[in-house]
Design a protein around this motif. Structure first.
Motif, PDB file in Angstrom:
ATOM      1  N   SER A 153       1.032  -1.143   0.059  1.00  9.64           N
ATOM      2  CA  SER A 153      -0.339   0.210  -0.611  1.00  9.64           C
ATOM      3  C   SER A 153       0.725   1.426   0.080  1.00  9.64           C
ATOM      4  CB  SER A 153      -0.756   0.382   1.065  1.00  9.64           C
ATOM      5  OG  SER A 153      -0.199   0.223   2.187  1.00  9.64           O
ATOM      6  N   THR A 199       1.365  -9.345   0.765  1.00 11.50           N
ATOM      7  CA  THR A 199       0.469  -7.956   0.849  1.00 11.50           C
ATOM      8  C   THR A 199       1.795  -7.118   1.793  1.00 11.50           C
ATOM      9  OG1 THR A 199      -0.684  -8.113   2.478  1.00 11.50           O
ATOM     10  CG2 THR A 199      -1.737  -7.453  -0.054  1.00 11.50           C
ATOM     11  N   LEU A 234      -4.793  -2.322  -0.084  1.00  9.94           N
ATOM     12  CA  LEU A 234      -4.674  -3.177   0.001  1.00  9.94           C
ATOM     13  C   LEU A 234      -5.367  -4.353  -0.266  1.00  9.94           C
ATOM     14  CD1 LEU A 234      -3.440  -3.098   3.290  1.00  9.94           C
ATOM     15  CD2 LEU A 234      -2.265  -3.904   1.977  1.00  9.94           C
ATOM     16  N   ALA A 289      -5.011  -5.341  -3.955  1.00  7.40           N
ATOM     17  CA  ALA A 289      -4.520  -6.665  -3.539  1.00  7.40           C
ATOM     18  C   ALA A 289      -4.893  -7.422  -3.696  1.00  7.40           C
ATOM     19  CB  ALA A 289      -3.197  -5.843  -3.092  1.00  7.40           C
ATOM     20  N   ARG A 290      -5.529  -7.687  -3.176  1.00 11.74           N
ATOM     21  CA  ARG A 290      -6.072  -9.535  -2.264  1.00 11.74           C
ATOM     22  C   ARG A 290      -6.529  -9.781  -3.495  1.00 11.74           C
ATOM     23  NH1 ARG A 290      -2.485 -10.732   1.526  1.00 11.74           N
ATOM     24  NH2 ARG A 290      -3.334 -10.974   4.088  1.00 11.74           N
TER      25      ARG A 290
END
Ligand code: DI6
Ligand code: FE
Length: 409
Positions: free
Chosen positions: A141, A170, A154, A157-158
């Motif tokens: 992040s 992450t 985040l 990202a997941r």
């Protein structure tokens, strides 16, 4: 495709399963079962009666561990190409940052982007890396700098990991830059990071590690220490953007906290490197940022070798200092700019990149029992991956035995 009993035949292996070499095994085969490497060895010694449900003919190519990009800021909105032009006209990265550009300009664009927009902006970057055999990717992040946006980054990202099949780790990097609303109040911002943002990220299980930017235009060692203490209290491993533009003792601080990695480290002292060696901290070198900022101070590669610090290589994919989505190009630059050997460079994006993420017992090498994270290359020798650039010989890749790229079997 069945995940069980995948046999890859007619390949040469570069296992990276020995320090300092390719781990070459010619005329080999590798069996995947339940997502893991079940057997590998010379094809002539293939045991009878293996539970093969699916077979791939590697046609004499090379099979390596899937590549691992262990330092990226992949999720952001907007573009900084105008700053690239400014820098070409003589403005420095620091001048642009101090004038309200740099990281903070990406923060403005990112805060204005919802989850769908961030996904759409970031997906092509991930896909570009994936096409080059990347099977594990770290995403930080750090372009939100407020609780809501940091968590959004985040979450994105997941999501990218879930939808792509790439293993995503992450890193919570709220201590990346000072948000404009905290101008002159950096310690207050660190209060927010440790008292509100990190706990919120942990509540949602969004952070696998904690990172910070310890630098004159970032945060001081004392502020970084506070972030690391908060991470430690929550049992999270740390990493650090350390000594990129000046020696603030960042790499030594990272080592003191048993960091997974200290990254950039162009200006790190020999004493800091010795501390990294003692702590088992991996060095992550980022030739894309070095190149793009037209740096001249080289990372201390010889000292890293002398002290036995594992060296990883990564894209640092970010909109400002390394707008790069080619890990293969970093292999080449690691050799041409930093004088790594091609074998060191490949270890830097496999074996040692896994260490930089704490995944050394999961992936990064070809060995029985590890995850079947694999990349198949149409090259004469794996050194070609570092020698050539602007060239993608990736034929197929798998993460946990699941096909990520390449023709369906
Ligand atoms: N160091 C970097 O190389 C990136 N972040 C950092 O702390 C640069 C990020 C950017 O300029 O947007
Ligand atoms: Fe970075």
């Amino acid at each position: 495709m069945n995940r069980d009993g995948l046999l890859i035949r007619k390949v040469h292996l570069a296992t990276l399963d020995e320090a300092g070499g390719w781990g070459e095994l010619r005329d080999a085969a590798l069996l995947v079962q339940a997502g893991r490497i079940a057997w590998l060895g010379p094809e002539a010694q293939l045991p009878d009666g293996l539970p093969v449900t699916d077979e791939v003919d590697g046609q004499g190519g090379w099979l390596t561990p899937g590549l691992i990009d262990c330092h990226t800021h992949l999720v952001w909105a907007g573009s900084r190409s105008a700053e690239f032009e400014q820098r070409l006209q003589g403005a420095s990265y620091e001048e642009i940052a101090r004038a309200g550009g740099g990281i903070v300009s990406t923060v403005r664009a990112t805060r204005a982007a919802d989850e769908a927009a961030l996904l759409a902006a970031s997906r092509p970057r991930l896909e570009a890396l994936k096409r080059e055999g990347v099977t594990t990717l770290e995403i930080k992040s750090g372009y939100g700098l407020d609780t809501e946006t940091e968590l959004r980054l985040l979450r994105v990202a997941r999501r990218l990991g879930e939808e792509s099949g790439v293993r995503v780790r992450t890193s919570f990097l709220a201590a990346h830059a000072l948000p404009p609303e905290f101008r002159g109040r950096a310690d207050d911002y660190i209060d927010l990071v440790v008292d509100e943002m990190l706990p919120a990220a942990c509540r949602e299980g969004l952070a696998d590690a904690v990172d910070a930017f310890c630098e004159g235009i970032g945060f001081s060692p004392a502020q970084t220490r506070r972030v690391f203490e908060a991470a430690r209290a929550r049992g999270l491993p740390v990493k650090l953007h350390a000594d990129q533009r000046s020696d603030l003792g960042g790499a030594a601080l990272a080592a003191e906290f048993g960091a997974l990695s200290a990254d950039h480290i162009e200006y790190s002292s020999e004493a800091s490197i010795a501390a990294m060696a003692r702590a088992g901290t991996t060095a992550v070198l980022l030739p894309g940022a070095f190149y793009c900022l037209r740096e001249t101070t080289l990372p201390p590669v010889d000292a890293l070798r002398r002290h036995g610090v594992p060296i990883a290589l990564s894209t640092d994919c970010n909109p400002g200092t390394s707008p790069c989505t080619s890990l293969l190009l970093m292999l080449h630059m690691g050799c041409t700019l930093f004088r790594l050997t091609p074998a060191e460079a490949l270890a830097g994006v496999t074996r040692h990149a896994a260490r930089a993420l704490g995944l050394q017992d999961e992936c990064g090498r070809l060995r029985s029992g590890l995850a079947a994270d694999l990349a198949l290359w149409a090259v004469d020798h794996p050194r070609d991956l570092a020698c050539r650039f602007g060239f993608n010989p990736c034929v197929a890749s798998w993460a946990g035995g699941r096909r990520l790229t390449g023709p369906a079997t």
